[in-house]
Scaffold this active site. Structure first.
Site, PDB file in Angstrom:
ATOM      1  N   ASP A  71      -1.260   6.734   6.277  1.00 54.56           N
ATOM      2  CA  ASP A  71      -1.314   5.290   6.611  1.00 54.56           C
ATOM      3  C   ASP A  71      -2.049   5.013   7.879  1.00 54.56           C
ATOM      4  O   ASP A  71      -2.180   5.871   8.786  1.00 54.56           O
ATOM      5  CB  ASP A  71       0.200   4.846   6.681  1.00 54.56           C
ATOM      6  CG  ASP A  71       0.320   3.310   6.885  1.00 54.56           C
ATOM      7  OD1 ASP A  71      -0.461   2.780   6.179  1.00 54.56           O
ATOM      8  OD2 ASP A  71       1.385   2.788   7.282  1.00 54.56           O
ATOM      9  N   LYS A 122       0.793  -1.087  -0.046  1.00 56.07           N
ATOM     10  CA  LYS A 122      -0.119   0.087   0.126  1.00 56.07           C
ATOM     11  C   LYS A 122       0.830   1.223   0.069  1.00 56.07           C
ATOM     12  O   LYS A 122       0.655   2.172  -0.806  1.00 56.07           O
ATOM     13  CB  LYS A 122      -0.727   0.055   1.281  1.00 56.07           C
ATOM     14  CG  LYS A 122      -2.047  -1.077   1.112  1.00 56.07           C
ATOM     15  CD  LYS A 122      -3.054  -1.144   2.343  1.00 56.07           C
ATOM     16  CE  LYS A 122      -2.274  -1.338   3.657  1.00 56.07           C
ATOM     17  NZ  LYS A 122      -1.911  -2.785   3.878  1.00 56.07           N
ATOM     18  N   THR A 123       1.890   1.532   0.731  1.00 54.60           N
ATOM     19  CA  THR A 123       2.798   2.349   1.048  1.00 54.60           C
ATOM     20  C   THR A 123       3.528   2.570  -0.310  1.00 54.60           C
ATOM     21  O   THR A 123       3.724   3.837  -0.842  1.00 54.60           O
ATOM     22  CB  THR A 123       3.852   2.205   2.032  1.00 54.60           C
ATOM     23  OG1 THR A 123       2.963   2.416   3.309  1.00 54.60           O
ATOM     24  CG2 THR A 123       4.614   3.593   2.071  1.00 54.60           C
ATOM     25  N   ARG A 158       6.509  -8.053   1.626  1.00 59.94           N
ATOM     26  CA  ARG A 158       7.356  -7.507   2.795  1.00 59.94           C
ATOM     27  C   ARG A 158       7.888  -8.845   3.299  1.00 59.94           C
ATOM     28  O   ARG A 158       9.337  -8.537   3.694  1.00 59.94           O
ATOM     29  CB  ARG A 158       6.590  -6.770   3.722  1.00 59.94           C
ATOM     30  CG  ARG A 158       7.317  -6.243   4.881  1.00 59.94           C
ATOM     31  CD  ARG A 158       6.594  -5.329   5.816  1.00 59.94           C
ATOM     32  NE  ARG A 158       5.805  -4.178   5.229  1.00 59.94           N
ATOM     33  CZ  ARG A 158       4.914  -3.828   5.840  1.00 59.94           C
ATOM     34  NH1 ARG A 158       4.342  -4.181   6.951  1.00 59.94           N
ATOM     35  NH2 ARG A 158       4.141  -2.399   5.291  1.00 59.94           N
ATOM     36  N   THR A 185      -5.473  -1.240   7.124  1.00 61.29           N
ATOM     37  CA  THR A 185      -5.880  -2.352   7.374  1.00 61.29           C
ATOM     38  C   THR A 185      -7.101  -3.197   7.877  1.00 61.29           C
ATOM     39  O   THR A 185      -7.413  -4.403   7.614  1.00 61.29           O
ATOM     40  CB  THR A 185      -4.365  -3.172   8.296  1.00 61.29           C
ATOM     41  OG1 THR A 185      -4.610  -2.427   9.599  1.00 61.29           O
ATOM     42  CG2 THR A 185      -3.263  -2.913   7.484  1.00 61.29           C
TER      43      THR A 185
END
Length: 343
Positions: A112, A67-68, A220, A161
């Site tokens: 975020d 997402k980032t 990640r 999330t």
């Protein structure tokens, strides 16, 4: 005479540089999430043709799926500056007002964990997203005055999330909402291959597949495991810069990551369910106390993966261990484990 540099600062800078290099810089380089990429590309192309800021974007999904990175790509492909913030950092409406009023025309604002903003900040954001305007309250009580403040047009990219915690008025103001899905093993192998080239380590296909299988469907985690494998190869010599399947297994076993990606905490939760509570059902808080972890950590980090791969079930009476959990931990069952359908 210049002062000697702190080696730790140089090391941190190097790690940050590596972390940045592992992030893809464009939608074309981004692996996986094919539908979301096509949708974002259309949205950005339309904004570029019409010479306007892109619509506000909400990215939802589990941690570690990009997402980032996508927010950075939106700013890069829009050729706009990017401002980074987070929901927990915006605790008052004044914090948000200061942030919004400092934005440059067309700037991309990334927030975020946007669901963790306070209610007062959320309400201010409604007007800012829709009309590029906020109302500043001056004074208190009966003498308070509302002063409108115009904002430069901007694009908000929110990441969450837990999209269910976002109020409907805020969610409805996003022009595009995307949900990121967990990655398939083949896609994670591509992630490992690309990251290995950045880290200058050779990882044969069979070794890439082993890392991908243990990565819980999350890029990640795949990158983190790859870096631990690289460290293992560097320390244990051999063909420096080349990782074999044996190296991958040895490195990840050392860090308690098993063949399906379970770590120490995952196995502790399953072990408690099976040995202490005979497979359940057991409440979340009781389970968290038993393994010495926060209930939020169990619920947000451990439980989703265990449920997704069929090792844990959630029922109205609590969490249960499935027969597959017994098999994975190689624990014999005294009686038939409870199944979700039986409760």
């Amino acid at each position: 005479m210049s002062e000697p540099r702190d080696p730790s600062l140089a090391e941190d800078a190097g790690e940050l540089a590596v972390e940045g290099a592992l992030r893809p810089g464009s939608l074309a380089e981004f692996i996986g999430q094919h539908k979301v990429r096509r949708q974002l590309q259309l949205l950005l192309d339309a904004a570029r043709i019409q010479q306007r800021p892109a619509d506000h974007i909400l990215l939802s999904g589990p941690p570690g799926l990009g997402k980032t990175t996508l927010a950075m790509i939106v700013a890069h492909e829009s050729e706009r500056p990017l401002r980074l913030s987070s929901g927990p950092a915006i605790q008052h409406a004044g914090d948000l007002a200061a942030l919004l009023s400092s934005l440059l025309p067309g700037e991309v604002l990334f927030i975020d964990e946007i669901h963790r903003m306070t209610r007062s900040a959320e309400e201010m954001l409604y007007l800012a997203m829709e009309d590029f305007r906020i109302d500043i309250m001056v004074g208190k009580g009966a003498g308070a005055t509302s002063i409108p403040l115009d904002l430069a047009p901007f694009t908000l990219v929110g990441a969450t999330t837990r999209s269910g915690l976002l109020p409907n008025p805020l969610r409805d103001r996003f022009g595009f909402t995307a949900h990121l899905e967990y990655y398939e093993t083949a896609e994670l192998e591509q992630v490992v291959e690309r990251s290995a080239s950045v880290l200058d380590v050779t990882v044969p296909p069979v070794a890439r597949a082993e890392i991908a299988r243990r990565s819980r469907g999350t890029p990640r985690i795949a990158n983190r495991l790859l870096r631990r494998v690289r460290d293992y190869v560097v320390v244990h010599g051999g063909d420096a810069g080349s990782a074999t399947e044996a190296d991958v297994s040895a490195a990840l076993d050392l860090y308690d990551v098993d063949a399906i990606g379970l770590d120490r905490l995952d196995r502790a939760v399953l072990d408690a369910l099976i040995r202490r509570f005979r497979g359940g059902p057991v409440g979340l808080n009781t389970l968290a106390v038993t393994v010495g972890e926060e209930a939020e950590t169990i619920e947000s980090v451990v439980e989703p993966y265990l449920v997704r791969i069929g090792l844990m079930g959630r029922t109205p009476r609590g969490r249960i261990a499935t027969p597959e959990a017994y098999a994975h931990l190689r624990v014999p069952r005294a009686d038939e484990a409870l199944r979700i359908d039986d409760l």
